[in-house]
Design a protein around this motif. Sequence first.
Motif, PDB file in Angstrom:
ATOM      1  N   LEU A 113       1.236  -1.492  -0.191  1.00  0.00           N
ATOM      2  CA  LEU A 113       0.026   0.093  -0.033  1.00  0.00           C
ATOM      3  C   LEU A 113       0.734   0.896  -0.409  1.00  0.00           C
ATOM      4  O   LEU A 113       0.311   2.075  -0.875  1.00  0.00           O
ATOM      5  CB  LEU A 113      -0.649  -0.407   1.490  1.00  0.00           C
ATOM      6  N   GLY A 114       1.747   1.006   0.636  1.00  0.00           N
ATOM      7  CA  GLY A 114       3.128   2.111   1.002  1.00  0.00           C
ATOM      8  C   GLY A 114       3.653   2.574  -0.565  1.00  0.00           C
ATOM      9  O   GLY A 114       4.064   3.626  -1.439  1.00  0.00           O
ATOM     10  N   SER A 115       3.720   1.830  -1.477  1.00  0.00           N
ATOM     11  CA  SER A 115       4.267   1.394  -2.469  1.00  0.00           C
ATOM     12  C   SER A 115       3.678   2.297  -3.906  1.00  0.00           C
ATOM     13  O   SER A 115       3.387   2.847  -4.856  1.00  0.00           O
ATOM     14  CB  SER A 115       4.862   0.419  -3.081  1.00  0.00           C
ATOM     15  N   ALA A 116       1.870   2.175  -3.131  1.00  0.00           N
ATOM     16  CA  ALA A 116       1.099   2.237  -4.692  1.00  0.00           C
ATOM     17  C   ALA A 116       0.611   3.619  -3.848  1.00  0.00           C
ATOM     18  O   ALA A 116      -0.042   4.008  -5.087  1.00  0.00           O
ATOM     19  CB  ALA A 116       0.353   1.505  -4.625  1.00  0.00           C
ATOM     20  N   GLY A 117       1.035   4.271  -3.463  1.00  0.00           N
ATOM     21  CA  GLY A 117       0.690   5.271  -2.757  1.00  0.00           C
ATOM     22  C   GLY A 117      -0.504   5.506  -1.753  1.00  0.00           C
ATOM     23  O   GLY A 117      -1.273   6.822  -2.003  1.00  0.00           O
ATOM     24  N   ILE A 118      -1.678   4.470  -1.627  1.00  0.00           N
ATOM     25  CA  ILE A 118      -2.028   4.372  -1.135  1.00  0.00           C
ATOM     26  C   ILE A 118      -2.068   4.634   1.082  1.00  0.00           C
ATOM     27  O   ILE A 118      -1.014   3.939   1.102  1.00  0.00           O
ATOM     28  CB  ILE A 118      -2.819   3.308  -0.946  1.00  0.00           C
ATOM     29  N   ARG A 119      -2.480   5.814   1.553  1.00  0.00           N
ATOM     30  CA  ARG A 119      -2.236   5.358   3.422  1.00  0.00           C
ATOM     31  C   ARG A 119      -2.623   5.104   4.000  1.00  0.00           C
ATOM     32  O   ARG A 119      -3.937   5.546   3.808  1.00  0.00           O
ATOM     33  CB  ARG A 119      -1.946   6.979   2.977  1.00  0.00           C
ATOM     34  N   ILE A 120      -2.459   4.766   5.390  1.00  0.00           N
ATOM     35  CA  ILE A 120      -3.057   4.501   5.973  1.00  0.00           C
ATOM     36  C   ILE A 120      -3.035   5.249   7.335  1.00  0.00           C
ATOM     37  O   ILE A 120      -2.378   5.925   7.534  1.00  0.00           O
ATOM     38  CB  ILE A 120      -2.780   2.744   6.936  1.00  0.00           C
TER      39      ILE A 120
END
Length: 776
Positions: free
Chosen positions: A734-741
């Motif tokens: 998710l971090g590599s895809a730019g999706i933030r938690i």
Amino acid sequence: MIFRRLLVALLILLLAPLAYAQLALPKQLTTTPKATLPGESASTAALADPRAQAEALLAEARRVQEAERLKDAQTSGEERPTTARQRLLDRLVLLYGERLKLLDELEAMKKSSLETASQKALLAELAGPPPYSAVRTDALRDEYDALREQLKSLASAARALEAQQASLIDARQRAAEAVRLAEDRLARADGRNQVDKDRNNRELAALRRQQAEAELSTIALGLDLVHLKQQKLQPISQEMQRLLAQALPKQRLAKEDFERQQAQLREMLAKVSTEIDRMVAENGKRAAEHTRLAALPQASDPRGATARRLQLIDKQMETDRLSLMTLTWLQGMIQLASDAWGQRYVAFSSDDAATRQAVIVALSQASRDLASREDLFRELQESARIEVRQQEQRLDGAVLDAASAAQESAILDTLKKRVQAYQRVEVAGARLDRQLKRWLDDFGFRAESGGLDNWKLGALQVVQVLKGVWDFEMFAVEDSTHVDGRTVTVAYGVTVGKSIGALALFVVGYWLFSLLSARLQGLMVSRFRVDEQVASVIRRWAMIVLAVVLIIFILNLARIPLTVFAFMGGALAIGVGFGTQTIIKNVISGIIVLFERKIRVGDIIALDGVTGYVTQVDLRASTVRGFDGVEALVPNSSFLENQVVNWTYSNARIRREIRIGVAYGSPVHDAADIVRGCADDHGQVLKDPKPEVFFEDFGDNALLLVLVYWVELGPSLMGRRVDSDLRYAMEKRLGSAGIRIPFPQRDLHVDVSQPLPVRVTQEPDGKPTPADPRAR
């Protein structure tokens, strides 16, 4: 010539005060003693005769005492109370008389020998060549023991006198100081009355000093007498000890001495029997008198003479009963002494170690019997003494008439007879016990026997003791059988040896059967393909049956009938039932669990907060090893009574869920594909059913996604590790895809359309606060 006359005149002038002091001796006795006392010059004491000094001091003290009494009688016609001066003079007369007696005893002690005629005879007899008479050796032992007790008493008396002497030295110093103070006050006194008073005080202080010196001198003479006795008795004691060490290993008991001792014991036994007959006759007379008086009408009056006589007769009859009891005990002791002398004669007559060992056993048993009665004798004697003291207090404290006083005195005499009877038995028992212990020492540690005989004797003693313990019969049982139509009853004794042997056989047999059953269990599993749990159940039931058969076989082999347990009967059954109900319940539950196979080894279960693998299923309890490695013992009844979660009952597949949130505005479908891809790439996540991702909810801070996947539990799989691997993968992708938690966020909205109220405050010192605009 003139020079000689001047010298004589000078001597007269010098001796005049001394002559006046001699003439005024009756008055000066209270201040300056004539004779030599402790503290005076050594030269004067050396030139004086101690006994002559004591006689002179005693005569002078008596004269002054008599003069004081005459003076008091002339002063007043009526009798006056005893003054302090008179008491001091009386005490001085007593002390000087005691000193004179001690001097006489000390002089007589120096000239005499403390060795008695019996001691001289024994020492002369045992100083000759061996063998030595055992009877005479016993007599020397008695003399030696008495002499040792006397020396102990003298040592105690010496310590007491030394302590008293130290305290008297302090008292003498205080008395001397009091005399000096009295003389100072007399020198400073003014007026005739004050002078007379101070002179009287000085004379009393001088008398007290003289009394302290007289007491100290008396104590010193007593200490010298004690030391002299010790010096004279110590060589006698050492000689006795030397002769005993020489005679004990070589003593012999001749037949004549043995028969003489037996004759003396028979004579003592006859005297005791005669005394018993006489006491029985007297008790019968008292019983007849008691019956006759109890029938009289005057007996109902508790204060009458008849009632008092009945009370006295009751006490006397009770004393007779106790005396008869003590005489019976005395008879038993005399008989025991006769048997002990017989055993001693046998031991001296035989050189066989086994015979001497049998004698030791018999004498030891007799000594133990006496020791067991010693506490009883002491308690009875103490209780009798308490009754005597209570009766003495009752007689001294009560105001009684002549008849009542005679009654109480007669009761007191009766109670004293009880004490005497108990003392007689106690003394006889102590003497016999002392003899038995001496003889045991003689036979157990013979100097002439040598090391080998002593070793054999000790080994025989140990063997005899062990044999006695092994053959000790705990209880006996009777077994009835029918032979030719008749009932034959046979008694069997259950001994310690039988019980130990039966227990040892059972332990060995059970151990062999356990090894055999373990071997058979392995064969059933490996060769006959029997399930391991079924094989374990078969093994345990076989062990139970074999244990019962083994117990019956061992009991028959040891000739212990099964009827020995019949007396337990219903009581034992009820007790066992109540005591083992929980165990039986768990055992039955374990059998059910083993046969139903609802829970097996390797299953993952959850019960009462315990979650883990089942590692073992036994008859009473099962073992559950938690995921943290801690093993828990769970009673089998818990599996039947409580709700049990078996994660691997039908299959080992379980469903697990992982929740994750993504920030608002993120591509939800892309995030779901990434989460599903993480599950698909993990090797321990099952492909069927496939993992799924659900959009669960709109959260406060994130969009909530749920990953649902399946895994198959096993010894090498831990669900927590799979969850951790998936979370690592999700965070990375998710971090590599730019999706933030996202993390939790809060927005604060302030309405500024309305003015804010401002309040000015003032500090206590009158200065404005920093918030006050005037403070700027």
